[in-house]
Enzyme design. Structure first.
Site, PDB file in Angstrom:
ATOM      1  N   GLU A  20      26.186 -18.542  16.970  1.00 55.14           N
ATOM      2  CA  GLU A  20      26.121 -18.028  15.606  1.00 55.14           C
ATOM      3  C   GLU A  20      25.577 -19.077  14.634  1.00 55.14           C
ATOM      4  O   GLU A  20      24.721 -18.782  13.797  1.00 55.14           O
ATOM      5  CB  GLU A  20      27.522 -17.599  15.170  1.00 55.14           C
TER       6      GLU A  20
ATOM      7  N   ASP B 154      21.938 -18.662  12.495  1.00 51.96           N
ATOM      8  CA  ASP B 154      21.836 -18.724  11.032  1.00 51.96           C
ATOM      9  C   ASP B 154      20.791 -19.743  10.599  1.00 51.96           C
ATOM     10  O   ASP B 154      19.914 -19.456   9.798  1.00 51.96           O
ATOM     11  CB  ASP B 154      23.181 -19.167  10.429  1.00 51.96           C
TER      12      ASP B 154
ATOM     13  N   SER C  29      24.534 -10.487  11.560  1.00 52.02           N
ATOM     14  CA  SER C  29      24.481 -11.906  11.224  1.00 52.02           C
ATOM     15  C   SER C  29      23.102 -12.481  11.543  1.00 52.02           C
ATOM     16  O   SER C  29      22.821 -13.619  11.181  1.00 52.02           O
ATOM     17  CB  SER C  29      25.605 -12.702  11.878  1.00 52.02           C
TER      18      SER C  29
ATOM     19  N   ASP D 168      11.416   1.790   3.546  1.00 54.04           N
ATOM     20  CA  ASP D 168      12.540   2.714   3.639  1.00 54.04           C
ATOM     21  C   ASP D 168      12.826   3.029   5.120  1.00 54.04           C
ATOM     22  O   ASP D 168      11.896   3.305   5.872  1.00 54.04           O
ATOM     23  CB  ASP D 168      12.166   3.994   2.876  1.00 54.04           C
ATOM     24  N   VAL D 169      14.071   2.955   5.495  1.00 53.28           N
ATOM     25  CA  VAL D 169      14.456   3.302   6.864  1.00 53.28           C
ATOM     26  C   VAL D 169      15.093   4.689   6.815  1.00 53.28           C
ATOM     27  O   VAL D 169      16.054   4.895   6.071  1.00 53.28           O
ATOM     28  CB  VAL D 169      15.446   2.263   7.438  1.00 53.28           C
TER      29      VAL D 169
ATOM     30  N   ASP E 261      20.704   4.646   1.568  1.00 57.79           N
ATOM     31  CA  ASP E 261      21.714   5.279   2.426  1.00 57.79           C
ATOM     32  C   ASP E 261      22.733   4.229   2.863  1.00 57.79           C
ATOM     33  O   ASP E 261      22.443   3.032   2.852  1.00 57.79           O
ATOM     34  CB  ASP E 261      21.042   5.938   3.650  1.00 57.79           C
TER      35      ASP E 261
END
Ligand code: NAG
Ligand code: NAG
Ligand code: NAG
Ligand code: NAG
Ligand code: NAG
Ligand code: NAG
Ligand code: NAG
Length: 563
Positions: free
Chosen positions: A270, A274, A474, A519-520, A545
């Protein structure tokens, strides 16, 4: 018989305490998360660290100020406060400071640290003293593998004379974060054409989000940060290896400028993710890594990060954070106060991005056969920008994006819907054809996420080894954060303010229909797997959304609309 007796005794003790004390966090869950088990009652003379959230002044004024400095139509837009100015606004009253100090001194708690804004006090004392100070608290050492933490197995109370001066006390509840990045192999190995790619890398992201080789940071005073609170380290050699493998096509930095928190040991996936991705999108921008490695076992890492922000006058403009907890596991007092901390960050012009979570709408059983969705905090705070996740339509080509089914999203049960999103969310709720049953979520709550980015099939280098199939919001969060840092760079260069708290500007921008975000509109995320009703939460739809927000960044257009 024996069990019943001890139950009655316990009830008696609790009532007895309640009769003379005040419980600041009566709704705080004291459930021990899976994997942790109690090892011992903490020896009396072992030390604990307590964090006192002191009552602030002028919280309403702060909220109004944030509204003005974040509203592009206001003459006050971008007129942020310095940390000193913020302190003048919110610092606790003289009476609060005196009452709390006297109370601590009377109990022999003398070893306390302050922060610049004066509204938190962090004190080290012995378990025995802490238990007298906070009747009801019982400190226990819990272990999980080779990790240990100190927490109270029961709720604490406060003397009524000080209770009105303290929002909550940290260091007793809330276990360290459990969330991990996902690793998912792709099952759709179809249609490999000449243009296929084998996973998401900086090149693929920069191509999809329309970044050219020259779209890198140029301003020496710009900066960005990623923070994570798993007990993980970030290994500098991984960053240089990652950049030598994947960073060939754009100017980038090979080193992190500032590491907060002790480092050393094995790198974590992780932490590597990042750093590698914020520095590939916000390329050539000074970067900080904030991690909690090496903390004291009674500290709350996320809370410590909040204190750190209010104790440093110069911090990066953009922060991406991979931390989240179920709203229902946290006390309202804690969430409300942390929300004020986000207002403080907004007043200073900081942009705070949180991952929306990897469980879709989430699921919580409230009674036998009755489930509800499970919102996540701080994703549900109205004062942060929350980032959801997408996948390529064809996982091996740079195509348009669809919902990543894990993308966290939904409606808060704690924070009411902020004004900036009312029209966007109402439009979704009115026009959406297949909404989940209303009993599953709270239509009047703060809805999230606000935006999204790819969250599937990333390459990450950790412990010098390239790892494929890394997934989760993440990943999307540092990607979006790095892109906002590039916009800050261009703004600072032109003598404009940094973006600050983005949402009011973002929702206004999109309502006027610019092409700044892709836009998804396809796909739904997961939620409850109950046999009763559905295994699906919300679905993506045109414009905003609660799965992918407004969509994913088209850098040149996004930059143009924010200049
Ligand atoms: C705590 O007390 C025990 C027993 O009285 C003693 O052995 C130990 O050294 C003490 N620890 C600290 C940190 O003072
Ligand atoms: C805040 O910063 C000051 C000065 O660097 C330091 O002495 C103090 O310990 C810090 N406070 C906390 C709670 O860490
Ligand atoms: C972004 O890239 C896409 C695909 O390469 C292209 O069709 C589009 O025109 C670009 N948009 C902008 C604003 O540059
Ligand atoms: C990288 O950033 C520095 C300032 O931090 C700047 O001087 C340099 O020109 C930038 N590099 C490129 C290729 O823009
Ligand atoms: C960067 O910030 C410093 C300190 O605020 C300032 O003196 C300097 O002029 C800034 N540099 C640029 C290029 O704006
Ligand atoms: C719904 O959200 C509002 C705040 O927006 C809150 O007051 C209310 O208690 C919530 N309802 C439930 C059932 O959680
Ligand atoms: C969006 O449209 C409204 C109404 O036409 C206008 O008042 C507002 O300034 C526009 N905002 C932007 C960012 O273009």
């Amino acid at each position: 018989m024996e069990r019943r007796f001890s139950f009655i005794l316990l009830l008696y003790v609790q009532l007895n305490i309640a009769a003379c004390g005040v419980f600041p966090e009566p709704d705080q869950s004291i459930r021990v998360p899976r994997g942790w088990s109690p090892a011992e009652r903490l020896p009396n003379n072992d030390s604990v660290i307590l964090t006192f959230a002191l009552k602030q002044q002028n919280v309403e004024k702060l909220e109004e100020l944030v509204g003005r400095v974040s509203d592009p139509d206001s003459p006050h837009y971008g007129r942020f406060l310095s940390l000193e100015q913020l302190r003048a606004l919110v610092q606790p009253s003289v009476e609060t400071l005196r009452t709390v100090r006297t109370w601590l001194e009377e109990h022999g708690v003398l070893n306390c640290d302050r922060i610049v804004t004066g509204d938190f006090l962090q004190c080290q004392t012995q378990a025995r003293t802490a238990e007298k100070l906070l009747p009801g608290a019982k400190f226990v050492r819990y272990v999980k593998g080779d990790k240990s933490v100190v927490r109270s197995s029961s709720l604490y109370s406060l003397d009524p004379d000080v209770a009105s001066h303290i929002d909550f006390v940290g260091g007793l509840h809330r276990f360290p974060e459990e969330r991990r990045v996902l690793r998912r192999a792709n099952d759709k190995q179809e249609e490999m054409t000449a243009e296929f790619h084998l996973g998401v890398t900086p090149t693929i992201l920069r191509q999809r989000y329309n970044l050219s080789a020259s779209d890198v940071g140029t301003h020496p005073n710009n900066s960005q940060a990623c923070a994570q609170f798993l007990e993980q380290y970030f290994e500098p050699a991984d960053l240089s290896e990652f950049m030598s493998l994947f960073g060939g096509s754009f100017e980038h930095r090979l080193e992190v400028d500032h590491v907060v928190g002790q480092q050393g040991g094995r790198a974590g996936l992780e932490a590597s993710l990042d750093v590698e991705y914020i520095m590939s999108m916000g390329a050539n921008i000074s970067t900080w890594v904030i991690s909690n490695a090496g903390r004291h076992e009674s500290q709350e890492p996320f809370l410590d990060w909040m204190l750190l922000l209010s104790n440093l006058s110069a911090v990066p403009w953009v922060h991406t954070i991979s931390y989240g907890d179920d709203e229902d596991s946290l006390s309202a007092a804690f969430m409300q106060r942390i929300n004020v901390e986000f207002m403080k960050a907004a007043a200073r012009g900081l942009t705070i991005l949180f991952a929306s979570g990897d469980d879709g709408a989430g699921c919580r059983q409230i009674a036998k056969g009755k489930n509800v969705f499970r919102p996540s905090f701080p994703a549900s705070s109205p004062y942060v920008t929350t980032v959801g996740g997408t996948s390529f339509k064809n996982p091996f080509q740079v195509t348009y994006e669809v919902t990543d089914y894990i993308s966290g999203g939904g409606f808060s049960n704690i924070f009411p819907m902020p004004d900036y999103q009312v029209s966007a969310v109402s439009k979704y709720l009115k026009s959406s054809v297949k909404l989940p049953p209303e009993s599953y979520y709270n239509r009047s709550g703060r809805a999230y996420p606000d935006v999204a980015a790819l969250s599937d099939n990333y390459w990450v280098v950790t412990n010098r080894v390239p790892i494929p199939w890394v997934s989760g919001t993440s990943a999307s969060t540092p990607v979006f954060g790095g892109i906002l840092s590039l916009i800050n760079d261009q703004r600072i260069k032109r003598g404009l303010s940094p973006l600050g708290f983005l949402n009011p500007a973002l929702y206004r921008l999109r309502e006027n229909g610019t092409e700044a975000l892709y836009d998804v509109t396809e796909g739904c995320h997961i939620s409850c797997f109950d046999d009763l009703v559905l295994a699906q939460g919300f679905c993506a739809a045109p414009s905003w959304d609660p799965v992918t927000g407004w969509g994913t960044p088209n850098y040149p257009a996004l930059l143009k609309s924010f200049l």
